[in-house]
Design an enzyme around this catalytic site. Structure first.
Site, PDB file in Angstrom:
ATOM      1  N   ASP A 107       0.858  -1.183   0.000  1.00  0.00           N
ATOM      2  CA  ASP A 107       0.000   0.000   0.000  1.00  0.00           C
ATOM      3  C   ASP A 107       0.892   1.232   0.000  1.00  0.00           C
ATOM      4  O   ASP A 107       1.368   1.671   1.046  1.00  0.00           O
ATOM      5  CB  ASP A 107      -0.911  -0.025   1.231  1.00  0.00           C
ATOM      6  CG  ASP A 107      -1.756   1.235   1.366  1.00  0.00           C
ATOM      7  OD1 ASP A 107      -1.729   2.063   0.429  1.00  0.00           O
ATOM      8  OD2 ASP A 107      -2.420   1.396   2.402  1.00  0.00           O
ATOM      9  N   GLU A 117      32.699   5.110   4.820  1.00  0.00           N
ATOM     10  CA  GLU A 117      33.272   4.894   6.147  1.00  0.00           C
ATOM     11  C   GLU A 117      32.215   5.365   7.148  1.00  0.00           C
ATOM     12  O   GLU A 117      31.973   6.564   7.264  1.00  0.00           O
ATOM     13  CB  GLU A 117      34.562   5.697   6.308  1.00  0.00           C
ATOM     14  CG  GLU A 117      35.624   5.388   5.254  1.00  0.00           C
ATOM     15  CD  GLU A 117      36.796   6.359   5.314  1.00  0.00           C
ATOM     16  OE1 GLU A 117      36.830   7.206   6.241  1.00  0.00           O
ATOM     17  OE2 GLU A 117      37.662   6.296   4.421  1.00  0.00           O
ATOM     18  N   GLU A 161      30.359   5.931  10.762  1.00  0.00           N
ATOM     19  CA  GLU A 161      30.510   6.096  12.207  1.00  0.00           C
ATOM     20  C   GLU A 161      29.152   5.990  12.883  1.00  0.00           C
ATOM     21  O   GLU A 161      28.129   6.367  12.303  1.00  0.00           O
ATOM     22  CB  GLU A 161      31.164   7.442  12.519  1.00  0.00           C
ATOM     23  CG  GLU A 161      32.576   7.573  11.968  1.00  0.00           C
ATOM     24  CD  GLU A 161      33.150   8.968  12.101  1.00  0.00           C
ATOM     25  OE1 GLU A 161      34.363   9.116  11.847  1.00  0.00           O
ATOM     26  OE2 GLU A 161      32.413   9.913  12.443  1.00  0.00           O
ATOM     27  N   GLU A 190      36.183   5.105  17.595  1.00  0.00           N
ATOM     28  CA  GLU A 190      36.366   6.462  17.099  1.00  0.00           C
ATOM     29  C   GLU A 190      36.744   7.413  18.242  1.00  0.00           C
ATOM     30  O   GLU A 190      37.019   6.984  19.358  1.00  0.00           O
ATOM     31  CB  GLU A 190      35.111   6.943  16.367  1.00  0.00           C
ATOM     32  CG  GLU A 190      35.249   6.946  14.842  1.00  0.00           C
ATOM     33  CD  GLU A 190      36.297   7.936  14.346  1.00  0.00           C
ATOM     34  OE1 GLU A 190      36.593   8.927  15.059  1.00  0.00           O
ATOM     35  OE2 GLU A 190      36.842   7.719  13.250  1.00  0.00           O
ATOM     36  N   GLU A 207      33.633   3.079  14.201  1.00  0.00           N
ATOM     37  CA  GLU A 207      33.656   3.225  12.743  1.00  0.00           C
ATOM     38  C   GLU A 207      33.913   1.873  12.104  1.00  0.00           C
ATOM     39  O   GLU A 207      34.753   1.084  12.577  1.00  0.00           O
ATOM     40  CB  GLU A 207      34.742   4.208  12.296  1.00  0.00           C
ATOM     41  CG  GLU A 207      34.854   4.339  10.770  1.00  0.00           C
ATOM     42  CD  GLU A 207      35.868   5.376  10.339  1.00  0.00           C
ATOM     43  OE1 GLU A 207      35.877   6.469  10.945  1.00  0.00           O
ATOM     44  OE2 GLU A 207      36.652   5.110   9.400  1.00  0.00           O
ATOM     45  N   HIS A 213      32.144   9.425   5.741  1.00  0.00           N
ATOM     46  CA  HIS A 213      32.992   9.844   4.629  1.00  0.00           C
ATOM     47  C   HIS A 213      32.710   8.937   3.432  1.00  0.00           C
ATOM     48  O   HIS A 213      32.676   7.707   3.566  1.00  0.00           O
ATOM     49  CB  HIS A 213      34.470   9.771   5.006  1.00  0.00           C
ATOM     50  CG  HIS A 213      34.820  10.629   6.177  1.00  0.00           C
ATOM     51  ND1 HIS A 213      35.954  10.433   6.933  1.00  0.00           N
ATOM     52  CD2 HIS A 213      34.185  11.691   6.740  1.00  0.00           C
ATOM     53  CE1 HIS A 213      36.012  11.340   7.895  1.00  0.00           C
ATOM     54  NE2 HIS A 213      34.939  12.111   7.803  1.00  0.00           N
ATOM     55  N   ARG A 241      42.546  17.417   6.460  1.00  0.00           N
ATOM     56  CA  ARG A 241      41.285  16.804   6.875  1.00  0.00           C
ATOM     57  C   ARG A 241      40.230  17.815   7.303  1.00  0.00           C
ATOM     58  O   ARG A 241      39.118  17.420   7.660  1.00  0.00           O
ATOM     59  CB  ARG A 241      41.544  15.793   8.003  1.00  0.00           C
ATOM     60  CG  ARG A 241      42.310  14.566   7.539  1.00  0.00           C
ATOM     61  CD  ARG A 241      42.629  13.600   8.661  1.00  0.00           C
ATOM     62  NE  ARG A 241      43.437  12.490   8.172  1.00  0.00           N
ATOM     63  CZ  ARG A 241      42.952  11.340   7.723  1.00  0.00           C
ATOM     64  NH1 ARG A 241      41.650  11.143   7.708  1.00  0.00           N
ATOM     65  NH2 ARG A 241      43.749  10.379   7.297  1.00  0.00           N
ATOM     66  N   GLU A 249      37.505  11.786  -1.424  1.00  0.00           N
ATOM     67  CA  GLU A 249      36.793  11.526  -0.174  1.00  0.00           C
ATOM     68  C   GLU A 249      35.966  12.757   0.182  1.00  0.00           C
ATOM     69  O   GLU A 249      36.512  13.811   0.524  1.00  0.00           O
ATOM     70  CB  GLU A 249      37.784  11.222   0.946  1.00  0.00           C
ATOM     71  CG  GLU A 249      37.121  10.976   2.302  1.00  0.00           C
ATOM     72  CD  GLU A 249      38.133  10.896   3.431  1.00  0.00           C
ATOM     73  OE1 GLU A 249      38.394   9.783   3.911  1.00  0.00           O
ATOM     74  OE2 GLU A 249      38.674  11.959   3.818  1.00  0.00           O
ATOM     75  N   ARG A 298      33.790  14.502   2.821  1.00  0.00           N
ATOM     76  CA  ARG A 298      33.807  14.326   4.269  1.00  0.00           C
ATOM     77  C   ARG A 298      32.569  14.887   4.987  1.00  0.00           C
ATOM     78  O   ARG A 298      32.446  14.737   6.196  1.00  0.00           O
ATOM     79  CB  ARG A 298      35.074  14.977   4.841  1.00  0.00           C
ATOM     80  CG  ARG A 298      36.346  14.309   4.349  1.00  0.00           C
ATOM     81  CD  ARG A 298      37.604  15.014   4.842  1.00  0.00           C
ATOM     82  NE  ARG A 298      37.716  15.039   6.293  1.00  0.00           N
ATOM     83  CZ  ARG A 298      38.158  14.033   7.040  1.00  0.00           C
ATOM     84  NH1 ARG A 298      38.511  12.875   6.462  1.00  0.00           N
ATOM     85  NH2 ARG A 298      38.241  14.143   8.349  1.00  0.00           N
TER      86      ARG A 298
END
Length: 443
Positions: free
Chosen positions: A53, A131, A133, A188, A195, A244, A315, A332, A334
């Site tokens: 439905d 990745e 977490e 982490e 992670e 990430h 980073r 990557e 982030r």
């Protein structure tokens, strides 16, 4: 070529004593749903005859057009190893179709399949490696979740400091039993935070895997008396949970982002894809960071990006270029968090990157400095814009981004924007403990 034929599935159901099959699908806002059938109905299921439905699923269809059908993808057949070993439970991930047999335009999995087909028409396979977490919290005497962790571990610590180590190990082993390739797992930064990294695969399988991953984490945590949450920022003053997303394009089996002649070993294609991501970062933020709570993670000081910049190693940037090259060359992103609907998030990222390629975009200069240490004036002097800082502003940016809304399609874009505006409105109407503590006596 399919990994599982119809005969393979029928034989496994019979030989492995499978009693129930979960026909799973995902709604627009990233919640997994399912219709369970007994083994006696497996042939009907494989013939696309299981109905749902659609009017009962938020953002799907109206009540006067509620009948829809689940078309299982045979490649996704798997026995759920955490379920009983006698009278086993299997699953099939499904696409949602209308009664006339056409693909339902509001199916998030269909949104990603359309984006992937567009990439294939350009000669590319889109690979994704997330990745993820998450937090493991204790429950109270009634089984309700708390934000207490019971552990005092930090980054890369192990037992006995890490009280979730056993559950994290069990999650990895169960997923490997289902065919996942787990590259790494660890504690982490924050207490109770973990992670698990999955090896890259094509985007559709990566999104399917991520939905299964979240189900496995929550189920196994509950079995061990814990509560798992993918809420981006459950604890004030602690680092939040990100996801990430490592991305690459392959062409003819080779990584199209790799160029040994470039100083950074990146191809022109990689730079253009990255430029597309940067150009549309504000537009897809409501998809990669879909909750009111998401924007309490995207602030300085907690290892989450807020500035739209890139770097080979920094980073604090939105996009980082991890060290491996050759077939492992990747970008990557982030900013995403694990509360996102992966089908919509990956489709949006792919659309952004392909737009960069089609328009021949080039990224701005790399920012090597710590972006967290820059104030607004310094960021402006570097020409660095910022991500939206609330769900409201993110939804406005999504609505204004024609590339991202086109990738979603009018139905999904409209329903998603309406739903998220309602979520923001509900949040704005709340009176929070912070407000009471700050204002009740003073004013």
């Amino acid at each position: 070529m399919s990994r599982y034929s119809r005969e393979d599935i029928l034989r496994t159901v019979r030989d492995e004593d499978v009693q129930f099959i979960r026909m799973q699908f995902t709604d627009i806002f990233g919640q997994m749903k399912n219709v369970a059938v007994t083994a006696s109905q497996i042939e009907r299921a494989l013939d696309n005859q299981i109905m749902l439905d659609g009017s009962s699923i938020e953002g799907f269809v109206r009540i006067e057009e509620s009948d829809q059908y689940l078309w299982p993808d045979p490649d996704t057949f798997a026995i759920l190893p955490w379920r009983p070993q006698y009278g086993k439970v299997a699953r099939l991930i499904c696409d949602v179709h209308d009664p006339d047999g056409g693909a339902f335009v509001g199916d998030p999995r269909g949104v990603l399949k359309r984006a992937v087909r567009r990439a294939a028409d350009m000669g590319f396979t889109f690979n994704v490696g997330p990745e993820v977490e998450f937090f493991l919290f204790q429950t109270d005497d009634d089984g309700n979740p708390t934000t207490a962790t019971g552990d005092h571990a930090g980054y890369f610590d192990l037992g006995p400091l890490d009280h979730g180590e056993g559950t994290r190990r069990e999650i990895c082993l169960m997923l490997e039993e289902m065919g996942f390739e787990i590259e790494a797992s660890h504690h982490e930064v924050s207490a109770g935070q973990h992670e698990i990294d999955m090896k890259y695969t094509d985007a559709l399988r990566a999104a399917d895997n991520l939905m299964t991953f979240k189900l496995a984490v929550k189920t196994l945590a509950q079995k061990n008396g814990l509560h798992a949450t993918f809420m981006p920022k459950p604890v004030c003053g602690a680092a939040g949970s990100g996801m990430h997303v490592n991305m690459s394009l392959f062409r003819d089996g080779k990584n199209a982002f790799y160029d040994p002649s470039d100083p950074r070993k990146l191809s022109p294609l990689a730079y253009s894809f990255m430029a597309g991501l940067l150009a549309h970062a504000q537009g897809f933020c409501a998809l990669t960071n879909p909750l009111v709570n998401s924007y309490k993670r995207l602030i300085s000081g907690y290892e989450a990006p807020h500035s739209i910049a890139w770097s080979s190693s920094n980073r604090s940037a939105l996009i980082r270029i991890p060290a491996p090259r050759g077939q492992d060359t990747r970008l990557e992103l982030r900013s995403p968090d694990p509360s996102c609907n992966p089908y919509l998030a990956f489709a949006a990222c792919l659309a952004a990157g392909l737009d960069g390629i089609e328009r021949g975009l080039t990224p701005p200069e790399e920012i090597a400095e710590n972006l967290y240490a820059m104030d607004a004036a310094q960021l402006r002097s570097h020409g660095v814009a910022e991500l939206p800082n609330t769900l409201e502003s993110a939804v406005a940016a999504l609505e204004a981004d024609e590339v991202i809304t086109a990738a979603l399609g009018p139905h999904v874009a409209g329903q998603y924007i309406t739903g998220k505006r309602r979520e923001w409105s509900d949040y704005r109407a709340q009176v929070t403990p912070w407000e009471l503590e700050r204002y009740l006596i003073t004013y």
